[in-house]
Structure formats: structure tokens, C-alpha cells
Design a protein around this motif. Structure first.
Motif, PDB file in Angstrom:
ATOM      1  N   LEU A  61      30.561 -23.591 -31.661  1.00 33.20           N
ATOM      2  CA  LEU A  61      29.738 -24.772 -31.402  1.00 33.20           C
ATOM      3  C   LEU A  61      28.279 -24.509 -31.776  1.00 33.20           C
ATOM      4  O   LEU A  61      27.615 -25.374 -32.360  1.00 33.20           O
ATOM      5  CB  LEU A  61      29.850 -25.207 -29.940  1.00 33.20           C
ATOM      6  CG  LEU A  61      31.188 -25.817 -29.530  1.00 33.20           C
ATOM      7  CD1 LEU A  61      31.290 -25.901 -28.014  1.00 33.20           C
ATOM      8  CD2 LEU A  61      31.385 -27.187 -30.177  1.00 33.20           C
ATOM      9  N   LEU A  62      27.787 -23.323 -31.452  1.00 29.16           N
ATOM     10  CA  LEU A  62      26.410 -22.989 -31.808  1.00 29.16           C
ATOM     11  C   LEU A  62      26.240 -22.873 -33.323  1.00 29.16           C
ATOM     12  O   LEU A  62      25.225 -23.309 -33.871  1.00 29.16           O
ATOM     13  CB  LEU A  62      25.973 -21.706 -31.106  1.00 29.16           C
ATOM     14  CG  LEU A  62      25.754 -21.859 -29.605  1.00 29.16           C
ATOM     15  CD1 LEU A  62      25.595 -20.496 -28.937  1.00 29.16           C
ATOM     16  CD2 LEU A  62      24.552 -22.749 -29.317  1.00 29.16           C
TER      17      LEU A  62
ATOM     18  N   ALA B 206      31.786 -29.211 -35.722  1.00 30.50           N
ATOM     19  CA  ALA B 206      32.716 -28.148 -35.318  1.00 30.50           C
ATOM     20  C   ALA B 206      34.170 -28.581 -35.453  1.00 30.50           C
ATOM     21  O   ALA B 206      35.069 -27.741 -35.370  1.00 30.50           O
ATOM     22  CB  ALA B 206      32.417 -27.706 -33.891  1.00 30.50           C
ATOM     23  N   GLY B 207      34.393 -29.888 -35.631  1.00 29.40           N
ATOM     24  CA  GLY B 207      35.763 -30.387 -35.751  1.00 29.40           C
ATOM     25  C   GLY B 207      36.537 -30.323 -34.445  1.00 29.40           C
ATOM     26  O   GLY B 207      37.740 -30.061 -34.436  1.00 29.40           O
TER      27      GLY B 207
ATOM     28  N   VAL C 239      17.849 -23.912 -26.784  1.00 24.37           N
ATOM     29  CA  VAL C 239      17.561 -22.525 -26.414  1.00 24.37           C
ATOM     30  C   VAL C 239      18.734 -21.624 -26.802  1.00 24.37           C
ATOM     31  O   VAL C 239      18.539 -20.511 -27.296  1.00 24.37           O
ATOM     32  CB  VAL C 239      17.225 -22.404 -24.912  1.00 24.37           C
ATOM     33  CG1 VAL C 239      17.126 -20.946 -24.476  1.00 24.37           C
ATOM     34  CG2 VAL C 239      15.923 -23.133 -24.608  1.00 24.37           C
ATOM     35  N   GLN C 240      19.950 -22.114 -26.621  1.00 23.88           N
ATOM     36  CA  GLN C 240      21.123 -21.320 -26.999  1.00 23.88           C
ATOM     37  C   GLN C 240      21.178 -21.104 -28.519  1.00 23.88           C
ATOM     38  O   GLN C 240      21.577 -20.036 -28.981  1.00 23.88           O
ATOM     39  CB  GLN C 240      22.401 -22.014 -26.531  1.00 23.88           C
ATOM     40  CG  GLN C 240      22.557 -22.065 -25.035  1.00 23.88           C
ATOM     41  CD  GLN C 240      22.963 -20.721 -24.467  1.00 23.88           C
ATOM     42  OE1 GLN C 240      23.741 -20.002 -25.067  1.00 23.88           O
ATOM     43  NE2 GLN C 240      22.429 -20.383 -23.307  1.00 23.88           N
TER      44      GLN C 240
ATOM     45  N   ARG D 241      21.504 -17.650 -30.684  1.00 25.21           N
ATOM     46  CA  ARG D 241      22.572 -17.469 -31.676  1.00 25.21           C
ATOM     47  C   ARG D 241      21.992 -17.084 -33.041  1.00 25.21           C
ATOM     48  O   ARG D 241      22.603 -16.302 -33.772  1.00 25.21           O
ATOM     49  CB  ARG D 241      23.414 -18.750 -31.787  1.00 25.21           C
ATOM     50  CG  ARG D 241      24.537 -18.664 -32.790  1.00 25.21           C
ATOM     51  CD  ARG D 241      25.587 -17.656 -32.403  1.00 25.21           C
ATOM     52  NE  ARG D 241      26.657 -17.663 -33.386  1.00 25.21           N
ATOM     53  CZ  ARG D 241      27.451 -16.657 -33.635  1.00 25.21           C
ATOM     54  NH1 ARG D 241      27.339 -15.539 -32.944  1.00 25.21           N
ATOM     55  NH2 ARG D 241      28.384 -16.752 -34.556  1.00 25.21           N
ATOM     56  N   THR D 242      20.823 -17.606 -33.376  1.00 29.10           N
ATOM     57  CA  THR D 242      20.220 -17.224 -34.654  1.00 29.10           C
ATOM     58  C   THR D 242      19.962 -15.723 -34.677  1.00 29.10           C
ATOM     59  O   THR D 242      20.162 -15.076 -35.703  1.00 29.10           O
ATOM     60  CB  THR D 242      18.909 -17.984 -34.939  1.00 29.10           C
ATOM     61  OG1 THR D 242      17.939 -17.687 -33.942  1.00 29.10           O
ATOM     62  CG2 THR D 242      19.133 -19.480 -35.031  1.00 29.10           C
ATOM     63  N   ARG D 243      19.558 -15.172 -33.559  1.00 27.92           N
ATOM     64  CA  ARG D 243      19.310 -13.727 -33.471  1.00 27.92           C
ATOM     65  C   ARG D 243      20.598 -12.955 -33.723  1.00 27.92           C
ATOM     66  O   ARG D 243      20.612 -11.976 -34.455  1.00 27.92           O
ATOM     67  CB  ARG D 243      18.729 -13.383 -32.094  1.00 27.92           C
ATOM     68  CG  ARG D 243      18.596 -11.904 -31.820  1.00 27.92           C
ATOM     69  CD  ARG D 243      17.552 -11.277 -32.747  1.00 27.92           C
ATOM     70  NE  ARG D 243      17.216  -9.937 -32.373  1.00 27.92           N
ATOM     71  CZ  ARG D 243      17.676  -8.846 -32.989  1.00 27.92           C
ATOM     72  NH1 ARG D 243      18.511  -8.947 -33.978  1.00 27.92           N
ATOM     73  NH2 ARG D 243      17.293  -7.660 -32.598  1.00 27.92           N
TER      74      ARG D 243
END
Length: 187
Positions: A11-12, A36-37, A55-56, A60-62
Motif C-alpha cells: 500500500l505504501l 495497489a489493486g 508520515v508512513q 517507506r521511502t527510507r
């Protein structure tokens, strides 16, 4: 809130793609579900509200941009490390575009600004510490200058593709390192 880590990550990742493609205004829980389907309402089972999702996404990018541990074994060459950084950014273009969108959104959302400042500040401090502990040339201020110079290079590379094509980007990175992190501190 649901706790399936694989579903949360998916999802992220979908949210990152939506944010990169549609911008902050296009990022909705429904748009994340569609990307995300998954059935409508799935993202709302994982994120209480949009602010929590933002924020999540930051965290997740990290996870997605963390270098391969094999790339962080010595001996080190700052030019090579920065070249690998640029390659990683180009491979993960949507992640960096999403980060730019988060930065812009943070100018309008104080709670996101606070989270982003804390996150980015911790990242910068960790990078400075790693650089100095690895025994690479330069001091704390030089590392911050390299960070700022590479950020500018990456932003231009992401937002104006082709701008740097007439320039030898590898040579530019080399010059940045030589000027900002000289081997001999007297330089």
C-alpha cells in the motif's frame, strides 16, 4: 488497524507511485487502493487518516532508498559513492519525486513539517557520522555542502530531465568532491 507488513508495504509503495504521478492533491486512500489493486477501503484499514499515510510514506521511502550493504564496504571513494547515489535515485525516480511532493506538502502542513524535519535531520546527521567514521576526506561542514550540492543535482535531474545531458555529470560530482571535501584540509 491491520498489521500485515507485506500488505502495508504494498500500500505504501502504491501511495508513493500515486504521490509521484498525481501530486499531493491526488493522494487519497481510494487512489492508493486503486493503484495497489485492492478493494476500496483497504488502505483505510491500515492508515487512520491521510496525515498518517504521509508520515508512513516518508518512512517507506527510507526503506526503499537504503543502499545495498555491499555498496557500503570499504575501501571508500566519495566520488564512487555519490555516483551510486545518483544511480539509485534514477532507478527509484518515483520515490524521489514522492519525497519532493512530501517536502512541498510539508510547507502547508505543520505536523508533516515537524515529522519531515525530524526525519531529514536524523538522516543528515547519520550520513555525516557515517562519512566521518569511514575516514573519508572532509569535515562536517563539507559533508553538509556535498549533501546540498547533490540534492540540487538530483532535483534538477528529476524535474528537468535532460538539463544535465550536455554536462559530464560524473565530472561534476568529481569536482564537487575535490572542492568541497579536499584530501588536504589546507586546500
Amino acid at each position: 488497524m491491520r498489521q500485515n507488513p507485506e500488505r502495508r508495504a504494498a500500500l505504501l509503495d502504491a501511495a508513493i507511485e500515486v504521490l509521484a504521478r498525481e501530486g499531493s492533491r491526488g493522494l487519497t486512500l481510494r487512489a492508493v487502493d486503486a493503484e495497489a489493486g485492492v478493494p476500496t477501503g483497504t488502505a483505510s484499514n491500515y492508515f487512520a487518516h491521510r496525515a498518517q499515510l504521509l508520515v508512513q510514506i516518508l518512512h517507506r521511502t527510507r526503506e526503499r532508498l537504503t543502499p545495498d550493504p555491499a555498496d557500503l564496504t570499504g575501501p571508500f571513494d566519495t566520488k564512487v559513492l555519490l555516483g551510486r547515489l545518483l544511480e539509485r535515485m534514477r532507478r527509484e525516480r518515483s520515490v524521489h519525486t514522492a519525497m519532493l511532493e512530501l517536502r512541498l506538502e510539508a510547507t502547508r502542513r505543520p505536523e508533516l513539517q515537524e515529522a519531515l524535519a525530524g526525519f531529514q535531520g536524523a538522516e543528515l546527521e547519520a550520513n555525516i557520522a557515517w562519512h566521518l567514521e569511514a575516514g573519508l576526506p572532509g569535515d562536517r561542514q563539507g559533508v553538509v555542502l556535498i549533501y546540498l550540492a547533490m540534492l540540487g543535482l538530483i532535483v534538477d535531474d528529476l524535474t528537468v530531465p535532460g538539463l544535465l545531458d550536455p554536462h559530464d555529470v560524473e565530472g561534476l560530482i568529481g569536482t564537487m568532491v575535490e572542492r568541497l571535501l579536499p584530501e588536504d584540509p589546507a586546500d
